[in-house]
Design an enzyme around this catalytic site. Structure first.
Site, PDB file in Angstrom:
ATOM      1  N   GLY A  11      48.590  85.378 103.310  1.00  0.00           N
ATOM      2  CA  GLY A  11      48.345  86.587 104.098  1.00  0.00           C
ATOM      3  C   GLY A  11      47.197  87.400 103.530  1.00  0.00           C
ATOM      4  N   LYS A 106      66.090  85.439  88.398  1.00  0.00           N
ATOM      5  CA  LYS A 106      67.217  85.443  87.442  1.00  0.00           C
ATOM      6  C   LYS A 106      67.296  84.096  86.723  1.00  0.00           C
ATOM      7  CE  LYS A 106      72.253  86.067  87.621  1.00  0.00           C
ATOM      8  NZ  LYS A 106      72.908  84.865  88.139  1.00  0.00           N
ATOM      9  N   TYR A 146      61.728  96.510 110.366  1.00  0.00           N
ATOM     10  CA  TYR A 146      60.827  96.437 109.203  1.00  0.00           C
ATOM     11  C   TYR A 146      61.275  97.457 108.147  1.00  0.00           C
ATOM     12  CZ  TYR A 146      56.319  96.468 106.662  1.00  0.00           C
ATOM     13  OH  TYR A 146      55.326  96.389 105.720  1.00  0.00           O
TER      14      TYR A 146
HETATM   15  N1  LIG Z   1      48.744  95.702 104.334  1.00  0.00           N
HETATM   16  C1  LIG Z   1      49.384  96.839 104.239  1.00  0.00           C
HETATM   17  O1  LIG Z   1      48.813  97.889 104.522  1.00  0.00           O
HETATM   18  C2  LIG Z   1      50.809  96.886 103.747  1.00  0.00           C
HETATM   19  C3  LIG Z   1      51.429  98.141 103.659  1.00  0.00           C
HETATM   20  C4  LIG Z   1      52.735  98.198 103.200  1.00  0.00           C
HETATM   21  C5  LIG Z   1      53.382  97.056 102.799  1.00  0.00           C
HETATM   22  N2  LIG Z   1      52.756  95.849 102.885  1.00  0.00           N
HETATM   23  C6  LIG Z   1      53.513  94.666 102.483  1.00  0.00           C
HETATM   24  O2  LIG Z   1      52.682  93.736 101.820  1.00  0.00           O
HETATM   25  C7  LIG Z   1      53.065  92.395 102.163  1.00  0.00           C
HETATM   26  C8  LIG Z   1      51.871  91.626 102.706  1.00  0.00           C
HETATM   27  O3  LIG Z   1      51.367  92.283 103.855  1.00  0.00           O
HETATM   28  P1  LIG Z   1      50.007  91.814 104.540  1.00  0.00           P
HETATM   29  O4  LIG Z   1      49.371  93.027 105.075  1.00  0.00           O
HETATM   30  O5  LIG Z   1      49.267  90.952 103.619  1.00  0.00           O
HETATM   31  O6  LIG Z   1      50.579  90.977 105.788  1.00  0.00           O
HETATM   32  P2  LIG Z   1      50.235  89.477 106.259  1.00  0.00           P
HETATM   33  O7  LIG Z   1      50.950  89.278 107.549  1.00  0.00           O
HETATM   34  O8  LIG Z   1      48.768  89.260 106.223  1.00  0.00           O
HETATM   35  O9  LIG Z   1      50.888  88.599 105.117  1.00  0.00           O
HETATM   36  C9  LIG Z   1      52.251  88.284 105.067  1.00  0.00           C
HETATM   37  C10 LIG Z   1      52.386  86.835 104.694  1.00  0.00           C
HETATM   38  O10 LIG Z   1      53.781  86.505 104.558  1.00  0.00           O
HETATM   39  C11 LIG Z   1      53.997  85.227 105.171  1.00  0.00           C
HETATM   40  N3  LIG Z   1      55.421  85.138 105.546  1.00  0.00           N
HETATM   41  C12 LIG Z   1      56.103  85.910 106.425  1.00  0.00           C
HETATM   42  N4  LIG Z   1      57.388  85.510 106.502  1.00  0.00           N
HETATM   43  C13 LIG Z   1      57.521  84.471 105.631  1.00  0.00           C
HETATM   44  C14 LIG Z   1      58.608  83.642 105.246  1.00  0.00           C
HETATM   45  N5  LIG Z   1      59.838  83.774 105.779  1.00  0.00           N
HETATM   46  N6  LIG Z   1      58.392  82.678 104.304  1.00  0.00           N
HETATM   47  C15 LIG Z   1      57.169  82.524 103.745  1.00  0.00           C
HETATM   48  N7  LIG Z   1      56.091  83.282 104.083  1.00  0.00           N
HETATM   49  C16 LIG Z   1      56.276  84.237 105.012  1.00  0.00           C
HETATM   50  C17 LIG Z   1      53.047  85.224 106.361  1.00  0.00           C
HETATM   51  O11 LIG Z   1      52.776  83.928 106.867  1.00  0.00           O
HETATM   52  C18 LIG Z   1      51.808  85.884 105.764  1.00  0.00           C
HETATM   53  O12 LIG Z   1      50.946  84.954 105.172  1.00  0.00           O
HETATM   54  C19 LIG Z   1      54.214  92.522 103.156  1.00  0.00           C
HETATM   55  O13 LIG Z   1      55.438  92.386 102.468  1.00  0.00           O
HETATM   56  C20 LIG Z   1      54.068  93.916 103.685  1.00  0.00           C
HETATM   57  O14 LIG Z   1      55.294  94.447 104.111  1.00  0.00           O
HETATM   58  C21 LIG Z   1      51.486  95.739 103.369  1.00  0.00           C
END
Ligand SMILES: NC(=O)c1ccc[n+]([C@@H]2O[C@H](COP(=O)([O-])OP(=O)(O)OC[C@H]3O[C@@H](n4cnc5c(N)ncnc54)[C@H](O)[C@@H]3O)[C@@H](O)[C@H]2O)c1
Length: 328
Positions: A11, A106, A146
């Site tokens: 991601g 763990k 979420y």
């Molecule tokens: N980008 C932001 O501004 C932001 C803000 C707050 C929190 N976050 C958190 O950071 C993390 C990454 O966000 P991002 O912006 O890079 O989003 P993104 O969608 O680009 O990346 C998320 C990744 O997780 C993978 N994924 C989802 N479900 C999965 C599963 N069951 N098994 C394996 N892989 C799985 C997706 O394929 C993707 O590659 C997330 O947990 C998100 O909640 C991001």
């Protein structure tokens, strides 16, 4: 060589974290089921000997052979459009995925850092948001899948920390942007840039007076890196406190892209937070961290990235296809 597992590695944030830990000399294992991610974000790392990729859904049992020093759990849909289209997957990756990874931490005696979010504050009644604020979340609204998954994630992480003594870290990430965001993921920055590049008017929801604070990805990664290596187990906000209204931000995009689009207003989606600004006193004090990249510099780099994308991607309006994924 220290070994780190990064879930959600394909991601936006996960791939930048892979780059950072490779640069620091770690053996990096990226794990992802590609539901919202893309291997393009990682392809430059595939030739490296100290990089591995596992195509795996972390809601299923997670196995990694050998020792593991650190886990970063970043797998989760993160844009409102994504998690509204795959609500059950979003709940499962926050709940079951986190449970599986805490179990792995763990077993391996690895330190685990989980990616929480400013969304746990909901539509906040306290401004700016400190870590001590408990939040104002609508549990049954469409965004609840979420927000509540992330709140559960924090609770189960603290339970593993207190009950099993697992070495845990929790980062509350505020809106982060930069290269490798998906153009059609519905988040405000790619949405505005996409519209500007296609010569369309910029859509602002509500009055446009709602605020956001945008953190450039390099700053976010630095904060996460410092938190992982710190000895602080309670949640820490990592974000940029420089707040702007969405309307003013749209004006900045129009200036940046040198186009003459107008701003058009549309109704605000349900439970869209009106204000967002991190209080980063804790990050300053404990991690000696604060963002360094100005919005002008960060947006210039982000815009330069989006301009390199092939034209057909720019006009691909369809959202990512989730039809092949389990709906239950
Ligand atoms: N980008 C932001 O501004 C932001 C803000 C707050 C929190 N976050 C958190 O950071 C993390 C990454 O966000 P991002 O912006 O890079 O989003 P993104 O969608 O680009 O990346 C998320 C990744 O997780 C993978 N994924 C989802 N479900 C999965 C599963 N069951 N098994 C394996 N892989 C799985 C997706 O394929 C993707 O590659 C997330 O947990 C998100 O909640 C991001």
């Amino acid at each position: 060589m220290k070994k780190i597992l990064i879930t959600g590695g394909a991601g936006f944030l996960g791939s930048h974290l892979c780059d950072r830990f490779i640069k620091e000399g770690y053996h990096v294992i990226a794990m992802d089921n590609l539901i919202t991610g893309d291997l393009k974000n990682l392809e430059h790392l595939f030739p490296l000997e100290n990089f591995e990729f596992y195509n795996h859904d972390v809601t299923k049992f997670v196995h990694v052979p050998g020792d593991l020093d650190y886990i970063l759990h970043f797998a989760s849909p993160a844009s409102p459009i994504d998690y509204l289209k795959i609500p059950i997957q979003t709940l499962k990756v926050g709940a079951m995925g986190t449970h599986n990874l805490l179990g792995l931490a763990k077993e391996k005696q690895a330190r685990i850092l989980i990616a929480s979010t400013s969304e746990i504050y909901g539509d906040p009644l306290v401004h700016p948001q400190t870590e001590a604020y408990y939040g104002n979340v609508n549990t049954i609204g469409p965004r609840g899948v979420y927000d509540e998954a992330k709140r559960f994630m924090e609770s189960i992480t603290m339970a593993y920390h207190r009950f099993h003594g697992v070495d845990t870290r929790i980062v509350r990430i505020f809106n982060t942007y930069g290269p490798r965001m998906r153009l059609n993921d519905g988040r405000v920055i790619p949405a505005f840039i996409g519209q500007a590049l296609r010569g369309e008017d910029l859509t602002v929801f509500g009055t446009g007076n709602q605020t956001r604070s945008f953190c450039y990805v390099d700053d976010e990664v630095e904060g996460i890196y410092r938190l992982l290596l710190s000895d602080y187990a309670l949640p820490i906000n990592i974000g940029n406190p420089n707040e702007i209204t969405i309307k003013d931000f749209a004006e900045e995009i129009i200036k940046l892209t040198g186009t003459d689009q107008k701003i058009i207003l549309k109704p605000l989606p349900q439970d869209d937070p009106l204000q967002r600004q991190p209080d980063i006193s804790k990050a300053r004090e404990i991690l000696n961290w604060e963002p360094k990249v100005s919005r002008a510099d960060g947006m210039a780099k982000t815009y330069a990235y989006f301009k390199t994308l092939p034209k057909d991607e720019l006009y691909k309006r369809d959202h990512k296809d989730f039809s092949n994924y389990n709906k239950d």
